[in-house]
Design a protein around this motif. Sequence first.
Motif, PDB file in Angstrom:
ATOM      1  N   ALA A  32       1.343  -0.156  -1.515  1.00 36.70           N
ATOM      2  CA  ALA A  32       2.748  -0.223  -2.345  1.00 36.70           C
ATOM      3  C   ALA A  32       3.664   0.746  -1.433  1.00 36.70           C
ATOM      4  O   ALA A  32       5.051   0.188  -1.887  1.00 36.70           O
ATOM      5  CB  ALA A  32       2.695  -0.452  -3.591  1.00 36.70           C
ATOM      6  N   SER A  33       3.146   1.692  -1.257  1.00 37.04           N
ATOM      7  CA  SER A  33       4.239   2.991  -0.756  1.00 37.04           C
ATOM      8  C   SER A  33       4.714   2.264   0.536  1.00 37.04           C
ATOM      9  O   SER A  33       6.141   1.985   1.114  1.00 37.04           O
ATOM     10  CB  SER A  33       3.866   4.270  -0.989  1.00 37.04           C
ATOM     11  N   PHE A  34       3.714   2.077   2.097  1.00 39.77           N
ATOM     12  CA  PHE A  34       4.272   1.586   2.817  1.00 39.77           C
ATOM     13  C   PHE A  34       4.873  -0.218   2.309  1.00 39.77           C
ATOM     14  O   PHE A  34       5.582  -0.421   3.486  1.00 39.77           O
ATOM     15  CB  PHE A  34       2.527   1.180   3.271  1.00 39.77           C
ATOM     16  N   ILE A  35       4.439  -0.795   1.757  1.00 40.92           N
ATOM     17  CA  ILE A  35       5.399  -2.044   1.874  1.00 40.92           C
ATOM     18  C   ILE A  35       6.886  -1.285   1.199  1.00 40.92           C
ATOM     19  O   ILE A  35       7.506  -2.538   2.346  1.00 40.92           O
ATOM     20  CB  ILE A  35       4.792  -3.267   0.257  1.00 40.92           C
ATOM     21  N   GLN A  36       6.946  -0.665   0.519  1.00 37.06           N
ATOM     22  CA  GLN A  36       8.241  -0.772  -0.286  1.00 37.06           C
ATOM     23  C   GLN A  36       9.500   0.329   1.394  1.00 37.06           C
ATOM     24  O   GLN A  36      10.013  -0.434   1.205  1.00 37.06           O
ATOM     25  CB  GLN A  36       8.181   0.322  -1.460  1.00 37.06           C
ATOM     26  N   LYS A  37       8.308   0.642   2.090  1.00 37.05           N
ATOM     27  CA  LYS A  37       9.029   1.652   2.932  1.00 37.05           C
ATOM     28  C   LYS A  37       9.352   0.419   4.022  1.00 37.05           C
ATOM     29  O   LYS A  37      10.105   0.955   5.057  1.00 37.05           O
ATOM     30  CB  LYS A  37       8.080   2.935   3.302  1.00 37.05           C
ATOM     31  N   GLY A  38       8.213  -0.190   4.200  1.00 34.29           N
ATOM     32  CA  GLY A  38       8.686  -1.638   5.262  1.00 34.29           C
ATOM     33  C   GLY A  38       9.681  -2.510   4.699  1.00 34.29           C
ATOM     34  O   GLY A  38      10.592  -3.033   5.827  1.00 34.29           O
ATOM     35  N   ASN A  39       9.532  -2.396   3.641  1.00 32.21           N
ATOM     36  CA  ASN A  39      11.163  -3.462   3.242  1.00 32.21           C
ATOM     37  C   ASN A  39      12.482  -2.785   3.109  1.00 32.21           C
ATOM     38  O   ASN A  39      13.406  -2.970   3.665  1.00 32.21           O
ATOM     39  CB  ASN A  39      10.928  -3.654   1.667  1.00 32.21           C
TER      40      ASN A  39
ATOM     41  N   LYS B 217      -5.561   4.765  -5.962  1.00 31.87           N
ATOM     42  CA  LYS B 217      -5.140   5.955  -5.312  1.00 31.87           C
ATOM     43  C   LYS B 217      -4.961   4.784  -3.893  1.00 31.87           C
ATOM     44  O   LYS B 217      -3.336   4.078  -3.376  1.00 31.87           O
ATOM     45  CB  LYS B 217      -5.894   6.734  -4.384  1.00 31.87           C
ATOM     46  N   GLN B 218      -5.652   3.622  -3.541  1.00 36.90           N
ATOM     47  CA  GLN B 218      -5.381   2.948  -1.871  1.00 36.90           C
ATOM     48  C   GLN B 218      -4.424   1.961  -2.606  1.00 36.90           C
ATOM     49  O   GLN B 218      -3.592   2.098  -1.764  1.00 36.90           O
ATOM     50  CB  GLN B 218      -6.903   2.206  -1.882  1.00 36.90           C
ATOM     51  N   SER B 219      -3.745   1.653  -3.994  1.00 38.78           N
ATOM     52  CA  SER B 219      -2.749   0.378  -4.063  1.00 38.78           C
ATOM     53  C   SER B 219      -1.687   0.722  -4.457  1.00 38.78           C
ATOM     54  O   SER B 219      -0.589   0.502  -3.648  1.00 38.78           O
ATOM     55  CB  SER B 219      -3.275  -0.249  -5.539  1.00 38.78           C
ATOM     56  N   THR B 220      -1.776   2.019  -4.661  1.00 38.47           N
ATOM     57  CA  THR B 220      -0.766   3.148  -4.518  1.00 38.47           C
ATOM     58  C   THR B 220      -0.189   3.404  -3.082  1.00 38.47           C
ATOM     59  O   THR B 220       1.429   2.777  -3.216  1.00 38.47           O
ATOM     60  CB  THR B 220      -0.838   4.118  -5.357  1.00 38.47           C
ATOM     61  N   LYS B 221      -0.707   3.734  -2.243  1.00 38.21           N
ATOM     62  CA  LYS B 221      -0.746   4.447  -0.991  1.00 38.21           C
ATOM     63  C   LYS B 221      -0.042   2.402  -0.115  1.00 38.21           C
ATOM     64  O   LYS B 221       0.831   2.627   0.568  1.00 38.21           O
ATOM     65  CB  LYS B 221      -1.933   3.903   0.219  1.00 38.21           C
TER      66      LYS B 221
END
Length: 108
Positions: free
Chosen positions: A17-24, A11-15
């Motif tokens: 990855a989501s932050f990285i995607q939104k940041g990019n 769950k933490q890894s998914t979160k």
Amino acid sequence: NPNLKAAKDAKQSTKIASFIQKGNEALAKKKYPEAISEFKKATELQPNNGSLWSFLGNAELLGSKTKDAEQSFTRSISLSDTNPNAYIGLCNVYLKNHNYSECLKVSK
């Protein structure tokens, strides 16, 4: 319970990855404060992940927050001294501040 820990880690890894995607995505739109915010969330979840600090440093550098970027890249290097992006980012901070000798030291 190992299964519970594995589920939490996933769950933490998914979160993250989501932050990285939104940041990019924010970086691509030159929305630097938004990108910085997303990458900061990722570093809060995994403060010992050098790559995340490098992402944050890059967003800070692009957003003209050179002092913050210098701290993020330095933290990234201290956690993972084999990450070339952190060294390049730190050197770019020094170049932006016309501190060429520090850039040369970092690049060696």
